[in-house]
Design a protein around this motif. Structure first.
Motif, PDB file in Angstrom:
ATOM      1  N   LEU A 137       0.775  -1.285  -0.027  1.00  0.00           N
ATOM      2  CA  LEU A 137      -0.165   0.148  -0.091  1.00  0.00           C
ATOM      3  C   LEU A 137       0.856   1.105   0.010  1.00  0.00           C
ATOM      4  O   LEU A 137       0.654   2.255  -0.555  1.00  0.00           O
ATOM      5  N   LEU A 138       1.889   1.312   0.717  1.00  0.00           N
ATOM      6  CA  LEU A 138       2.893   2.262   0.901  1.00  0.00           C
ATOM      7  C   LEU A 138       3.608   2.677  -0.452  1.00  0.00           C
ATOM      8  O   LEU A 138       3.832   3.800  -0.664  1.00  0.00           O
ATOM      9  N   PHE A 139       4.102   1.566  -1.020  1.00  0.00           N
ATOM     10  CA  PHE A 139       4.666   1.628  -2.055  1.00  0.00           C
ATOM     11  C   PHE A 139       4.048   2.335  -3.478  1.00  0.00           C
ATOM     12  O   PHE A 139       4.386   2.981  -4.230  1.00  0.00           O
ATOM     13  N   LEU A 140       2.773   1.553  -3.474  1.00  0.00           N
ATOM     14  CA  LEU A 140       1.712   2.136  -4.380  1.00  0.00           C
ATOM     15  C   LEU A 140       1.611   3.753  -4.111  1.00  0.00           C
ATOM     16  O   LEU A 140       1.360   4.485  -5.479  1.00  0.00           O
ATOM     17  N   THR A 141       1.268   4.090  -3.021  1.00  0.00           N
ATOM     18  CA  THR A 141       0.872   5.410  -2.895  1.00  0.00           C
ATOM     19  C   THR A 141       1.804   6.439  -2.740  1.00  0.00           C
ATOM     20  O   THR A 141       1.804   7.617  -3.009  1.00  0.00           O
ATOM     21  N   ALA A 142       3.411   6.171  -2.226  1.00  0.00           N
ATOM     22  CA  ALA A 142       4.431   6.771  -2.370  1.00  0.00           C
ATOM     23  C   ALA A 142       5.480   6.784  -3.172  1.00  0.00           C
ATOM     24  O   ALA A 142       6.616   6.885  -3.043  1.00  0.00           O
ATOM     25  N   TRP A 143       5.254   5.967  -4.408  1.00  0.00           N
ATOM     26  CA  TRP A 143       6.294   5.398  -5.237  1.00  0.00           C
ATOM     27  C   TRP A 143       7.073   6.780  -5.710  1.00  0.00           C
ATOM     28  O   TRP A 143       8.339   6.642  -5.749  1.00  0.00           O
TER      29      TRP A 143
END
Length: 307
Positions: free
Chosen positions: A198-204
């Motif tokens: 979730l974090l990698f998707l939103t903060a890439w």
């Protein structure tokens, strides 16, 4: 050596948890303005996922049954991702002890959510303890300034972090609600995988834009501490305790966090807050003692009651 009961093991886990989490306030506040909160947490979750995943694989815990209903891990991972991102966003301006005091508001919220989801009842003694702990937290948050309290003059960082604490308060009872018999470490691994994705998707874009090589060594060591201790280890401890104690009692150990943060701050030579503020910290410790006494008294009565 007398073996610990299930409840005693849960308490020991949460005592360790409170000390480890306190470090994230003291250390995190020193790097909060150097790294984007979402990017920082994406990296720490990724490291923690690899470490916990290796342990789960080594112990043979990765079974097909553990992958049932993966949406459960998404819910828990999402709650934790929200909590940590807002925590570091708040630490950009909030002082470590003040932020730790905000964290102590979670038992009250967790108790309410625990009643909604699991019908866990709060006894009068527990309610008194929560009220005392809440009063102590407010005293620290408003810096022992009665006029600031009456005017509700609270810092922006504390407000941001409070919203994150709501997510954490929901997370604790949700562990017991969603767990289907998976061991604590396996359940933690599933949640970490979901949170990382979730974090990698939103903060890439923020992760790619960050110049990681320019970070000072202290920041890198802090990220490693956050990943290993404040994420991986503390999540396992929370999952372990939440399966053995009511949600309110699990979160009661957050009352120790301001005291641990004070020790972290003193150890780093950053000094202690004014004496009046320390009075609020003392109230949070009293609240914890009341909560633990409540359980000890109940267990004693149960032992004395003939079957």
């Amino acid at each position: 050596m007398v073996p610990l009961t299930q409840a005693q093991s849960g308490h020991l886990a949460m005592l360790t948890f409170s000390a480890l989490v306190a470090g994230s306030f003291s250390l995190g506040a020193q790097i909060a303005n150097e790294i984007d909160p979402a990017a920082l947490n994406a990296v720490r979750f990724a490291i923690a996922t690899v470490l916990i995943g290796a342990l789960v694989w080594h112990t043979g815990g990765l079974t097909r049954a553990a992958a049932r209903a993966p949406w459960r891990y998404v819910v828990l991972g999402g709650l934790m991702a929200v909590y940590f991102v807002l925590m570091f966003e708040g630490l950009k301006t909030a002082r470590p002890v003040s932020a730790a005091a905000v964290f102590t508001m979670t038992p009250v919220m967790s108790g309410f959510v625990g009643w909604l989801l699991l019908r866990q009842v709060t006894t009068p003694r527990m309610a008194l303890a929560l009220a005392i702990g809440g009063a102590g937290a407010l005293w620290v948050i408003f810096r022992a300034d009665l006029s600031a309290l009456l005017a509700f003059d609270i810092g922006g960082g504390e407000i941001i972090y409070f919203w994150g604490c709501i997510a954490h308060a929901i997370y604790t009872p949700m562990i017991r609600k969603l767990n289907r018999g998976e061991p604590a470490m396996v359940f933690t691994f599933g949640m970490l995988v979901a949170a990382t994705l979730l974090l990698f998707l939103t903060a890439w874009s923020d992760i790619v834009a960050m110049d990681w090589r320019a970070l000072r060594p202290f920041a890198l060591w802090t990220i490693l501490y956050l990943a290993v201790f404040s994420t991986g280890t503390s999540f396992v401890l929370t999952q372990y305790a939440a399966l053995r104690l009511p949600a309110t009692k699990v979160m009661a150990y957050t009352y120790l966090t301001p005291s641990w943060v004070l020790l972290w701050e003193l150890a780093q030579g950053r000094g202690a807050p004014p004496l009046l503020v320390l009075g609020g910290v003392a109230l949070t410790v009293v609240a914890l003692i009341l909560l633990l006494k409540d359980e000890d008294t109940t267990q004693a009565l149960q032992r004395q009651t003939p079957e």
